[in-house]
Design an enzyme around this catalytic site. Sequence first.
Site, PDB file in Angstrom:
ATOM      1  N   GLY A 270       2.223   2.355  -2.812  1.00  0.00           N
ATOM      2  CA  GLY A 270       2.243   2.879  -4.177  1.00  0.00           C
ATOM      3  C   GLY A 270       3.008   1.970  -5.125  1.00  0.00           C
ATOM      4  CB  THR A 271       3.592  -1.707  -4.935  1.00  0.00           C
ATOM      5  OG1 THR A 271       3.636  -1.597  -3.512  1.00  0.00           O
ATOM      6  CG2 THR A 271       4.600  -2.707  -5.425  1.00  0.00           C
ATOM      7  CB  THR A 272      -0.163  -0.299  -8.343  1.00  0.00           C
ATOM      8  OG1 THR A 272      -0.578  -1.144  -7.280  1.00  0.00           O
ATOM      9  CG2 THR A 272      -0.860  -0.700  -9.619  1.00  0.00           C
ATOM     10  CD1 TRP A 273       2.536   5.931 -10.651  1.00  0.00           C
ATOM     11  CD2 TRP A 273       2.860   6.876  -8.638  1.00  0.00           C
ATOM     12  NE1 TRP A 273       2.818   7.263 -10.840  1.00  0.00           N
ATOM     13  CE2 TRP A 273       3.020   7.863  -9.630  1.00  0.00           C
ATOM     14  CE3 TRP A 273       3.003   7.237  -7.298  1.00  0.00           C
ATOM     15  CZ2 TRP A 273       3.327   9.186  -9.313  1.00  0.00           C
ATOM     16  CZ3 TRP A 273       3.308   8.553  -6.989  1.00  0.00           C
ATOM     17  CH2 TRP A 273       3.469   9.507  -7.988  1.00  0.00           C
TER      18      TRP A 273
ATOM     19  NE  ARG B 141       0.382   6.670   0.019  1.00  0.00           N
ATOM     20  CZ  ARG B 141      -0.833   6.283  -0.328  1.00  0.00           C
ATOM     21  NH1 ARG B 141      -1.107   4.989  -0.417  1.00  0.00           N
ATOM     22  NH2 ARG B 141      -1.768   7.174  -0.604  1.00  0.00           N
TER      23      ARG B 141
ATOM     24  CE  LYS C 139      -2.693  -2.401  -0.822  1.00  0.00           C
ATOM     25  NZ  LYS C 139      -3.151  -2.292  -2.196  1.00  0.00           N
TER      26      LYS C 139
ATOM     27  CG  HIS D 245       5.137  -6.370  -0.348  1.00  0.00           C
ATOM     28  ND1 HIS D 245       5.216  -5.121  -0.901  1.00  0.00           N
ATOM     29  CD2 HIS D 245       3.951  -6.882  -0.767  1.00  0.00           C
ATOM     30  CE1 HIS D 245       4.130  -4.890  -1.631  1.00  0.00           C
ATOM     31  NE2 HIS D 245       3.356  -5.941  -1.568  1.00  0.00           N
TER      32      HIS D 245
HETATM   33  P1  A3P Z   1      -4.858   4.715  -1.567  1.00  0.00           P
HETATM   34  O1  A3P Z   1      -5.537   3.537  -0.954  1.00  0.00           O
HETATM   35  O2  A3P Z   1      -4.393   5.722  -0.556  1.00  0.00           O
HETATM   36  O3  A3P Z   1      -5.654   5.353  -2.651  1.00  0.00           O
HETATM   37  P2  A3P Z   1       0.072  -0.557  -3.587  1.00  0.00           P
HETATM   38  O4  A3P Z   1       0.192  -0.405  -5.061  1.00  0.00           O
HETATM   39  O5  A3P Z   1       1.403  -0.604  -2.895  1.00  0.00           O
HETATM   40  O6  A3P Z   1      -0.854  -1.642  -3.214  1.00  0.00           O
HETATM   41  O7  A3P Z   1      -0.546   0.821  -3.062  1.00  0.00           O
HETATM   42  C1  A3P Z   1      -1.878   1.164  -3.375  1.00  0.00           C
HETATM   43  C2  A3P Z   1      -2.011   2.642  -3.138  1.00  0.00           C
HETATM   44  O8  A3P Z   1      -1.406   3.353  -4.225  1.00  0.00           O
HETATM   45  C3  A3P Z   1      -3.472   3.052  -3.132  1.00  0.00           C
HETATM   46  O9  A3P Z   1      -3.520   4.196  -2.274  1.00  0.00           O
HETATM   47  C4  A3P Z   1      -3.696   3.403  -4.586  1.00  0.00           C
HETATM   48  O10 A3P Z   1      -4.816   4.200  -4.826  1.00  0.00           O
HETATM   49  C5  A3P Z   1      -2.390   4.138  -4.907  1.00  0.00           C
HETATM   50  N1  A3P Z   1      -2.094   4.154  -6.348  1.00  0.00           N
HETATM   51  C6  A3P Z   1      -2.315   3.184  -7.257  1.00  0.00           C
HETATM   52  N2  A3P Z   1      -1.923   3.586  -8.465  1.00  0.00           N
HETATM   53  C7  A3P Z   1      -1.434   4.831  -8.327  1.00  0.00           C
HETATM   54  C8  A3P Z   1      -0.888   5.782  -9.254  1.00  0.00           C
HETATM   55  N3  A3P Z   1      -0.782   5.511 -10.536  1.00  0.00           N
HETATM   56  N4  A3P Z   1      -0.484   6.962  -8.759  1.00  0.00           N
HETATM   57  C9  A3P Z   1      -0.582   7.256  -7.449  1.00  0.00           C
HETATM   58  N5  A3P Z   1      -1.105   6.404  -6.530  1.00  0.00           N
HETATM   59  C10 A3P Z   1      -1.525   5.200  -6.971  1.00  0.00           C
END
Ligand code: A3P
Length: 319
Positions: free
Chosen positions: A68-71, A153, A66, A131
Site C-alpha cells: 500500500g506504498t502508493t496510498w 499489510r 505491495k 523498501h
Molecule cells: P492490490 O493488488 O491488493 O489491489 P504498493 O503501492 O505498495 O505497490 O501496493 C499496491 C497495493 O495497494 C495494490 O493492492 C493496490 O491496489 C493498493 N492501493 C493502491 N492505491 C491504494 C489506495 N489509494 N488505497 C488503498 N489501496 C491502494
Amino acid sequence: KFLRNDEVTQECQALLSTLPKEKTRLMTLYKYQGFWYNALWLEGVLECQPHFQAQDTDILLATTPKSGTTWLKALMFTLVNRKDCPIITEDHPLVTTNPQDLVPNLEFDLYANNQVPDLASFASPRLFSTHLPFTSLPKSVHESACKLVYLCRDPKDVFVSLWHFSNKLRPQNLDIIAFEETFHKYCKGVSFYGPFWDHILGYWNESLRNPEKMLFLKYEDMKEQPRLHLRRLAQFMHCPFSAKEETEGVVDEILRLCSFGNLRNLEVNKDGKLSSGFENSAFFRRGEVGDWKNYLTAEMGDQLDEIIEEKKKRHGVGQ
Ligand code: A3P
C-alpha cells in the site's frame, strides 16, 4: 532493464557473484544482508547506503512492495504540502502525477543507475520512500533524528498483489508466472525484499524501542479507521490538523483525494507511466482487504498465518 543483470556496475557484478542466489521465473534474486533483491535494485542499495545523508527533518516511508506504498505516499505528500497545494483544486499534484513519483524511492529512483542525486532542491521536510529492511537502512537514517513511517499489510494480500504485479512486469513472451511455485518461494522468504517476516519484525521492534522516531501502521487498520490513523500520521509528521481544519472537514477531503477510487480513475493513473517506466495503472488493482481469499486455498492462508505466528512467538512479539 528492470529484469536484466548485465547492466549493473562492475562493483555490483563482483558482489553478485559472491551472493546466494535463487532463480525465479521472472528474474534472479540475490541475498544481501539477509534479504532478497534483483540486481538492479541491489545496485541502488549499494549506492544509497553510503551516500544518502538523512536530515533531521526528513520523513521516510518504509514498506515491503505491495503493502500500500502508493496510498501512503499520496497521504503523506498531501499532508505535508496542504498549505501550498490546496486539496480541492484541479491542479493538485496528485491529479497529474502518480504518488510513486511524488515521493521518490531511495534505492530504485534516486540512487538507481549508479547516480548520486542532488537532493538540495527538495523542500523541507523531504519525503522519501524505501523498501529496505530496517537493518540495511543507510547509517545516516539511524544517526539523524529523521522520522520513519512503516506500513505493514497482511502477507496473504501482499502475496496475491505481488503475484499480479509480477505478471504485469513479465515480458510478453513469458508464460504466466506459476502461482504455487511463487507461493512456495514466498513462504521460504524468497521474494522482493523478503523474508517478509524479518522485514516486518525489524520495523515493529524499532517502533517499540523508539516510538518518537518510528510509526508503525497497518493497511487493514487504515482501511477500517482511516480518520483515526490519518490524524495519528499527521501528528507524528509534525503537521497535526488544526481545530479549523477539523471543522472544515480537511481530514475527509484528504482521504477522498487519496482514496483508491479517486486515484485509480485519474487520467494520469489510467494511461500514464512513472519516470522509471512502470505503468501507473499497475499500482491500482483492487485495493481491498482479504482479496487473498479469491486466490489462496484456506490451507495456503493458514500456512502464511502460521509462519507469522511462529516468528512472532520466537521473537516474543504480542498482537
Ligand atoms: P492490490 O493488488 O491488493 O489491489 P504498493 O503501492 O505498495 O505497490 O501496493 C499496491 C497495493 O495497494 C495494490 O493492492 C493496490 O491496489 C493498493 N492501493 C493502491 N492505491 C491504494 C489506495 N489509494 N488505497 C488503498 N489501496 C491502494
